[in-house]
Write a protein that holds these residues in place. Structure first.
Motif, PDB file in Angstrom:
ATOM      1  N   PRO A  76      25.295  57.909 -69.088  1.00 39.61           N
ATOM      2  CA  PRO A  76      25.663  56.681 -69.766  1.00 39.61           C
ATOM      3  C   PRO A  76      24.276  56.390 -70.666  1.00 39.61           C
ATOM      4  O   PRO A  76      23.105  56.937 -70.121  1.00 39.61           O
ATOM      5  N   PRO A  77      24.376  55.540 -71.588  1.00 40.53           N
ATOM      6  CA  PRO A  77      23.016  55.184 -72.266  1.00 40.53           C
ATOM      7  C   PRO A  77      22.144  54.429 -71.596  1.00 40.53           C
ATOM      8  O   PRO A  77      22.714  53.564 -70.796  1.00 40.53           O
ATOM      9  N   PRO A  78      20.903  54.458 -71.692  1.00 36.70           N
ATOM     10  CA  PRO A  78      20.120  53.635 -71.217  1.00 36.70           C
ATOM     11  C   PRO A  78      20.092  52.089 -71.403  1.00 36.70           C
ATOM     12  O   PRO A  78      20.662  51.689 -72.429  1.00 36.70           O
ATOM     13  N   ASP A  79      19.738  51.140 -70.426  1.00 36.92           N
ATOM     14  CA  ASP A  79      19.619  49.839 -70.828  1.00 36.92           C
ATOM     15  C   ASP A  79      18.275  49.519 -71.323  1.00 36.92           C
ATOM     16  O   ASP A  79      17.424  49.956 -71.142  1.00 36.92           O
ATOM     17  N   GLY A  80      18.504  48.913 -72.468  1.00 29.48           N
ATOM     18  CA  GLY A  80      17.370  48.605 -73.364  1.00 29.48           C
ATOM     19  C   GLY A  80      16.703  49.802 -74.308  1.00 29.48           C
ATOM     20  O   GLY A  80      17.456  50.692 -74.115  1.00 29.48           O
ATOM     21  N   PRO A  81      15.835  49.440 -75.057  1.00 30.31           N
ATOM     22  CA  PRO A  81      15.421  50.444 -76.052  1.00 30.31           C
ATOM     23  C   PRO A  81      14.455  51.297 -75.440  1.00 30.31           C
ATOM     24  O   PRO A  81      13.976  51.502 -74.320  1.00 30.31           O
ATOM     25  N   TRP A  82      14.664  52.642 -75.835  1.00 33.91           N
ATOM     26  CA  TRP A  82      13.710  53.941 -75.537  1.00 33.91           C
ATOM     27  C   TRP A  82      12.161  53.395 -75.892  1.00 33.91           C
ATOM     28  O   TRP A  82      11.900  52.869 -76.899  1.00 33.91           O
ATOM     29  N   LEU A  83      11.343  53.747 -74.985  1.00 25.00           N
ATOM     30  CA  LEU A  83       9.721  53.525 -75.232  1.00 25.00           C
ATOM     31  C   LEU A  83       9.389  54.574 -75.768  1.00 25.00           C
ATOM     32  O   LEU A  83       9.702  55.771 -75.645  1.00 25.00           O
TER      33      LEU A  83
END
Length: 76
Positions: free
Chosen positions: A69-76
């Motif tokens: 699943p895609p991560p919650d929130g933006p990638w850092l």
């Protein structure tokens, strides 16, 4: 190498914590990099054949891979 964490997909295929991974598909398991590289090539829905030993007994399992699943929130 002992399996210390078992993903739900592997557990559903009958692999348990403490099993020793010996083969991925038809290739000997040589370390986490060999498994990671095979997983990177796989597609969701593909079944990955694993061979493990448990208390000296050989066990084979086909693990159905699920999409990540895609991560919650933006990638850092």
């Amino acid at each position: 190498r002992r399996i210390v964490f078992v993903a739900q997909e592997a557990r559903e295929a009958g692999i348990d914590e403490g099993d020793t991974l010996v083969r991925v598909e038809e290739k000997p398991f040589t370390g986490t990099l060999s498994l990671a590289s095979r997983l990177a090539e796989a597609k969701p829905g593909e079944r990955l054949r694993l061979a493990v030993t448990r208390n000296g007994a050989a066990i084979e399992a086909a693990v159905a891979l699920r999409p990540v699943p895609p991560p919650d929130g933006p990638w850092l």
